[in-house]
Scaffold this active site. Structure first.
Site, PDB file in Angstrom:
ATOM      1  N   ASN A 103       4.239  27.779   4.458  1.00 47.50           N
ATOM      2  CA  ASN A 103       4.340  26.903   3.000  1.00 47.50           C
ATOM      3  C   ASN A 103       4.828  28.321   2.368  1.00 47.50           C
ATOM      4  OD1 ASN A 103       3.247  24.375   3.117  1.00 47.50           O
ATOM      5  ND2 ASN A 103       1.318  25.719   2.575  1.00 47.50           N
ATOM      6  N   ASP A 116      -7.023  25.215  14.500  1.00 51.39           N
ATOM      7  CA  ASP A 116      -6.787  25.211  12.771  1.00 51.39           C
ATOM      8  C   ASP A 116      -4.930  26.293  12.667  1.00 51.39           C
ATOM      9  OD1 ASP A 116      -7.753  26.457  10.060  1.00 51.39           O
ATOM     10  OD2 ASP A 116      -6.249  27.350  10.670  1.00 51.39           O
ATOM     11  N   ASP A 146       4.166  19.773   5.292  1.00 53.83           N
ATOM     12  CA  ASP A 146       4.268  18.831   5.319  1.00 53.83           C
ATOM     13  C   ASP A 146       5.088  18.589   6.343  1.00 53.83           C
ATOM     14  OD1 ASP A 146       2.140  18.940   3.240  1.00 53.83           O
ATOM     15  OD2 ASP A 146       4.191  17.926   2.056  1.00 53.83           O
ATOM     16  N   HIS A 185       6.355  24.055   1.001  1.00 55.85           N
ATOM     17  CA  HIS A 185       5.620  23.133   1.379  1.00 55.85           C
ATOM     18  C   HIS A 185       5.769  21.543   1.899  1.00 55.85           C
ATOM     19  CE1 HIS A 185       2.477  24.482  -0.764  1.00 55.85           C
ATOM     20  NE2 HIS A 185       3.292  25.472  -1.891  1.00 55.85           N
ATOM     21  N   GLU A 207      -4.985  22.490   6.617  1.00 55.69           N
ATOM     22  CA  GLU A 207      -4.112  22.495   8.302  1.00 55.69           C
ATOM     23  C   GLU A 207      -5.036  22.744   9.718  1.00 55.69           C
ATOM     24  OE1 GLU A 207      -5.844  26.701   6.647  1.00 55.69           O
ATOM     25  OE2 GLU A 207      -4.268  24.657   6.085  1.00 55.69           O
TER      26      GLU A 207
END
Length: 256
Positions: free
Chosen positions: A123, A115, A132, A128, A158
């Site tokens: 973010n 994780d 990505d 965002h 994630e």
């Protein structure tokens, strides 16, 4: 029969017809055919053969296109759209095959559930699109780190899951620790801005559990322990009594 075989058979029939038409004295020819009939017969046979060849070619072309589209949809159904890694469904199928191999031949395997730490903050602070981009770079780093036989997938959000065939718990811990160090020292960037990224992971081996569900649950518990102990660390897959007192109440994103 296909275009090539069909062409050979058609030519053979036409040659036989020409022999019958042009050599009426042969013992197996019992009738003489008028010249006009010969022309109509040959023209009809050639037209029919050509028409059938065109139809067969289009049929084969359409079949090829349908097969290509089916393969494309099958790949899309098993691939994460953003990272290009296998998705959760594909990994679940791979786990089923791997545990069948373990039950049949005794080949041990391990999993690493990872994780990205504080992904929500990435973010929020960078946008965002930056998040990505971090996921893309993180996926590329996983591809470079894992071995040829390993399978890495985007498990959700994630979270990433790595399947390590023929790997003991100690070997899996070693690989996970190397990956953790590489992620911590890697320069994640977006539009010239460096983004600090670390990971937490839980490692578990099939030798500690009996089923896939138990394996994944234990890996999840170990990941939760890594988060609770400060993140940027690896927790081994050793079942402890207190594990039963640590239920997962948060989703992958809520944990951050």
């Amino acid at each position: 029969t296909g275009l090539r075989t069909g062409l050979i058979l058609t030519c053979a029939c036409l040659v036989f017809a020409l022999v019958v038409f042009r050599l009426p004295e042969l013992p197996f020819v019992t009738t003489m055919y008028h010249h006009d009939f010969q022309i109509r017969f040959l023209a009809t046979a050639i037209f029919e053969a050509g028409f059938c060849a065109v139809l067969d070619h289009r049929r084969r072309q359409a079949h090829h296109e349908l097969v290509s589209i089916a393969k494309l949809y099958e790949k899309a159904a098993k691939t994460d759209e953003l990272t290009g890694l296998p998705n959760r469904r594909a990994m679940q199928n791979q786990l089923i095959r791997e545990i069948s191999r373990y039950q049949r031949a005794g080949h041990h395997f391990s999993v690493v559930l990872m994780d990205i730490d504080h992904f929500k903050e990435i973010n929020d602070n960078f946008g965002h699109d930056a998040g990505d981009e971090v996921l893309l770079q993180f996926a590329d780093l996983l591809r470079e780190t894992c071995r040829g036989s390993d399978v890495v997938s985007r498990w959700g959000g994630e979270e990433f899951l790595m399947l390590l065939p023929d790997t003991s718990l100690l070997q899996a811990l070693t690989l996970a620790e190397r990956l953790r160090h590489q992620v911590a020292s890697f320069d994640f960037e977006y539009q010239g801005r460096r983004i600090p990224v670390t990971l937490s992971a839980g490692v578990c081996s099939i030798s500690q559990t009996e089923t896939i569900d138990a394996l994944l649950k234990q890996a999840d518990v170990n990941l939760y322990r890594s988060k609770a102990q400060g993140r940027n660390r690896i927790s081994p897959g050793v079942r402890q009594p207190q594990d039963e007192k640590m239920p997962r109440k948060e989703s992958a994103r809520d944990r951050i």
